[in-house]
Design an enzyme around this catalytic site. Structure first.
Site, mmCIF file in Angstrom:
data_model
loop_
_atom_site.group_PDB
_atom_site.id
_atom_site.type_symbol
_atom_site.label_atom_id
_atom_site.label_comp_id
_atom_site.label_asym_id
_atom_site.label_seq_id
_atom_site.Cartn_x
_atom_site.Cartn_y
_atom_site.Cartn_z
ATOM 1 N N GLU A 36 44.755 64.177 -10.876
ATOM 2 C CA GLU A 36 45.777 64.510 -9.888
ATOM 3 C C GLU A 36 45.892 63.304 -8.962
ATOM 4 O O GLU A 36 44.937 62.944 -8.269
ATOM 5 C CB GLU A 36 45.413 65.784 -9.104
ATOM 6 C CG GLU A 36 45.330 67.015 -10.007
ATOM 7 C CD GLU A 36 45.415 68.340 -9.251
ATOM 8 O OE1 GLU A 36 44.988 68.410 -8.096
ATOM 9 O OE2 GLU A 36 45.937 69.310 -9.858
ATOM 10 N N ASP A 47 41.944 63.491 -7.937
ATOM 11 C CA ASP A 47 41.238 64.771 -7.997
ATOM 12 C C ASP A 47 41.132 65.176 -9.472
ATOM 13 O O ASP A 47 41.921 65.968 -9.973
ATOM 14 C CB ASP A 47 42.047 65.792 -7.189
ATOM 15 C CG ASP A 47 41.509 67.202 -7.302
ATOM 16 O OD1 ASP A 47 40.298 67.361 -7.481
ATOM 17 O OD2 ASP A 47 42.321 68.139 -7.213
ATOM 18 N N GLN A 95 39.143 75.409 -14.993
ATOM 19 C CA GLN A 95 39.857 75.919 -13.818
ATOM 20 C C GLN A 95 40.617 77.214 -14.118
ATOM 21 O O GLN A 95 40.591 78.172 -13.334
ATOM 22 C CB GLN A 95 40.824 74.834 -13.338
ATOM 23 C CG GLN A 95 41.603 75.158 -12.079
ATOM 24 C CD GLN A 95 42.642 74.079 -11.749
ATOM 25 O OE1 GLN A 95 42.658 73.010 -12.347
ATOM 26 N NE2 GLN A 95 43.505 74.367 -10.788
ATOM 27 N N LYS A 152 36.976 71.390 -10.643
ATOM 28 C CA LYS A 152 37.269 70.257 -9.765
ATOM 29 C C LYS A 152 36.006 69.590 -9.216
ATOM 30 O O LYS A 152 36.045 68.408 -8.876
ATOM 31 C CB LYS A 152 38.068 70.745 -8.550
ATOM 32 C CG LYS A 152 39.335 71.511 -8.873
ATOM 33 C CD LYS A 152 40.499 70.583 -9.044
ATOM 34 C CE LYS A 152 41.834 71.321 -8.929
ATOM 35 N NZ LYS A 152 42.956 70.371 -8.934
ATOM 36 N N THR A 198 35.640 63.531 -7.595
ATOM 37 C CA THR A 198 36.879 63.146 -6.928
ATOM 38 C C THR A 198 36.724 61.669 -6.595
ATOM 39 O O THR A 198 35.713 61.281 -6.012
ATOM 40 C CB THR A 198 37.072 63.950 -5.625
ATOM 41 O OG1 THR A 198 37.050 65.345 -5.933
ATOM 42 C CG2 THR A 198 38.380 63.605 -4.941
#
Lengths: 388, 388
Positions: free
Chosen positions: A176, A210, A217, A230, A234
């Site tokens: 992301e 991310d 998920q 997640k 990160t």
């Protein structure tokens, strides 16, 4: 010192980072052109010989203004050679210690795309989405500096038709592409920060990836939200671009008219930002996510985070959420770019939906000021290693 | 020193905390009966003159065993008066610095009650619930020590029939009576902790009250989970009861047979714990939540948290989720005790559904060992102040 006029790291930018040379101690530097200015040497201030920006950030807005002015003055003249290092010859570290990490979901295009993919028979946006910046807390301990390899996470996943979940390496590993905002001076409990106070509290911004395991998920996230899909990693870029610099790239938001935000979210002048990202997958550019299309501003995000009385601390990091624009080539996740895996991309002649082992993703970013000056964010980079 | 034989703080317990006297520096102490043993004085070790347990916890399991043995030896004899303080005469502080905070949802009775209240026409438990310990990250920066007042949070809420959300003080302020587990020695990235390694990583347990604004939570929580409905405050008790003590209160779990957990969640011998909480509302006991009824063990929670490659750090705190048993008087939240506000409780002659300004909630806890010895947790206390 001489900085090329077209450098995205000219005197209007001056992002802060933490660097080391030759195995020495990490210390604070500022990127100027293709060089790193060692601040403890350049300013003769041992307070910058620190392995994180946190203590400096905690000194507050007036200090940020002062130091920025002194750096601009310094680089306008001759800088002693011992205060400069070629950027290619230093090691860059995580620039700040992360206190709490929150990730938002502030792109209307991203939230709508995800809604269409996951709930094809319903309204793409959920009823709360235009009333508040939806977000959740992520794992602060697994925020890593750019260049950290990402081991493919394992976990539970369950297909729609499977009788029970199976355990194994994620088969839908995604990115992301986001911006992350770093709190410099926090706020005590029960002292909400209004959107207009944003630049006095938030020190700067980084690029943020991310990493997301979509299969993990999808199975875990009801009803309490994403967790292991997640929490494995990160990544953030090494240079923190000051809000003092980004103020020159301030633009209106695309629009918050229907509904109008509640009073605590209203800005005298919105903190939209003219920033564009670029996503490269194994070297090939696959998307140009436009930050300027984001629905909620970072000032509104901090106001929302603190309106219930929650304190904020130096080092708090909050992400914008995936940045996606209205066009297909402006989408900031492979979930969207491959439309749920249905439309593979061709990357260097190979077909891709989600990440394969050995793949590398680089996200770059550039802000454009009102006068057309480019402010570089640099890049956040990560490569996928096989599951252990 | 003499400790009454029926004290819940006898030599089999020995919980650690951080205390100060007369405005002095906070330091590490151990509760023995109605006294606090100043460890830096008692053991002649300046390492205990620290304002948090983190450095001690990071020294690891062998050190925890050693220090516990030395304290037990010490208190079996005469303890110098200068190493002891009456518990009523010290100030107790937050005993550890919180790294990441995660809250689970491990009570089948609680999850089922919430399911019945929020989704009356569907199966009470969601499909993933018996396959993995569902949890989410909370706000580490707003974990407070017992006794901290809680200002009523404000935020957005929207009734089912309202056309738009309104902003204001929460009208459905609730508690969640939980246990919290404190990581002593973490694990690096990509090194999952198996359930059987739990006692080598987790230092101890506290009582935890996860204050919850149900109206804010109900409006915000789709699709990314609770955020501002929880992030304003989480309270923990001042005494960290060692897992070395709680190992004597180990019992089987109520049952994980259908389905059987995936291999990474299996325990050679389950870490069920014979612990009972008591919830007092303005002095009146309104519930006795039985921890022994919890579906998922704390060892399974840590295994789950790390199985995707996420690291864990000293000071990580994870909550069990609301503890509710099968009986109405065993429910650990007012949401459940008042059945969504429909069945008010009579508290000291007054009708209550959710918390009113000035209300005080105290959660107490006691473990019972195999030989019948009681191990006290003490209490976590908080009072509601009006919204600002």
């Amino acid at each position: 010192m001489i900085v090329p006029a077209d450098s995205p790291f000219g005197p209007e930018n001056l992002p802060y980072g933490v660097f080391s040379t030759g195995g020495g101690s990490p210390r604070i530097g500022v990127r100027v052109g293709e060089q790193v200015l060692d601040l403890s040497v350049a300013l003769g201030d041992a307070g910058f010989a620190e392995p994180s920006l946190n203590a400096f950030m905690a000194q507050g807005y007036d200090r940020w203004v002062d130091v920025r002015g002194r750096i601009q003055e310094l680089i306008a003249g001759d800088v002693p050679a011992e205060a400069l290092h070629a950027v290619g010859e230093v090691t860059l570290h995580l620039p700040f210690e992360v206190a709490d990490y929150v990730d938002f979901y502030a792109s209307e295009h991203h939230a709508s795309n995800v809604g269409r993919l996951f709930r094809p028979d319903a309204e793409p946006l959920l009823p709360n989405w235009k009333h508040l910046p939806v977000g959740y807390h992520g794992r602060a301990g697994t925020v890593y500096p750019s260049g950290t390899d990402v081991v493919r996470p394992s976990g539970q996943r369950k297909g729609p038709d499977g009788p029970a979940p199976v355990f194994g390496p994620s088969t839908r590993l995604d990115i992301e592409a986001e911006l992350g905002f770093v709190v410099g001076t926090g706020t005590p409990a029960n002292t909400p920060v209004s959107p207009d106070e944003f630049p006095r509290h938030v020190f700067g911004a980084v690029l943020l990836n991310d990493w997301s395991a979509r299969d993990i998920q999808a199975w875990e996230y009801v009803p309490l939200g994403p967790n292991l899909g997640k929490s494995f990693a990160t990544s953030v870029s090494p240079w923190v671009v000051p809000i003092l610099a980004l103020a020159e790239a301030r633009i209106p938001l695309p629009g918050q008219h229907d509904p109008e935000p509640l009073p605590y979210l209203r800005e005298s002048r919105p903190w939209g930002l003219d920033i564009e990202l670029a996503v490269r997958w194994n070297g090939q550019q696959v998307a140009r996510p436009p930050y300027r299309e984001m629905y909620w501003s970072p000032a509104q995000m901090l106001a929302h985070l603190t309106v219930n009385g929650a304190s904020a601390r130096t080092g708090d990091l909050y992400g914008s959420g995936t940045i996606s624009g209205p066009e297909p080539a402006e989408r900031g996740s492979f979930l969207e770019l491959s439309w749920g895996g249905r439309d593979p991309l061709t990357v260097n002649g190979e077909s891709r939906t989600f990440l394969q082992d050995g793949d590398e993703v680089v996200v770059e970013g550039t802000a454009t000021t009102g006068s057309g000056t480019k402010l570089g964010f640099g890049e956040v980079r990560g490569r996928i290693l096989p599951a252990r």
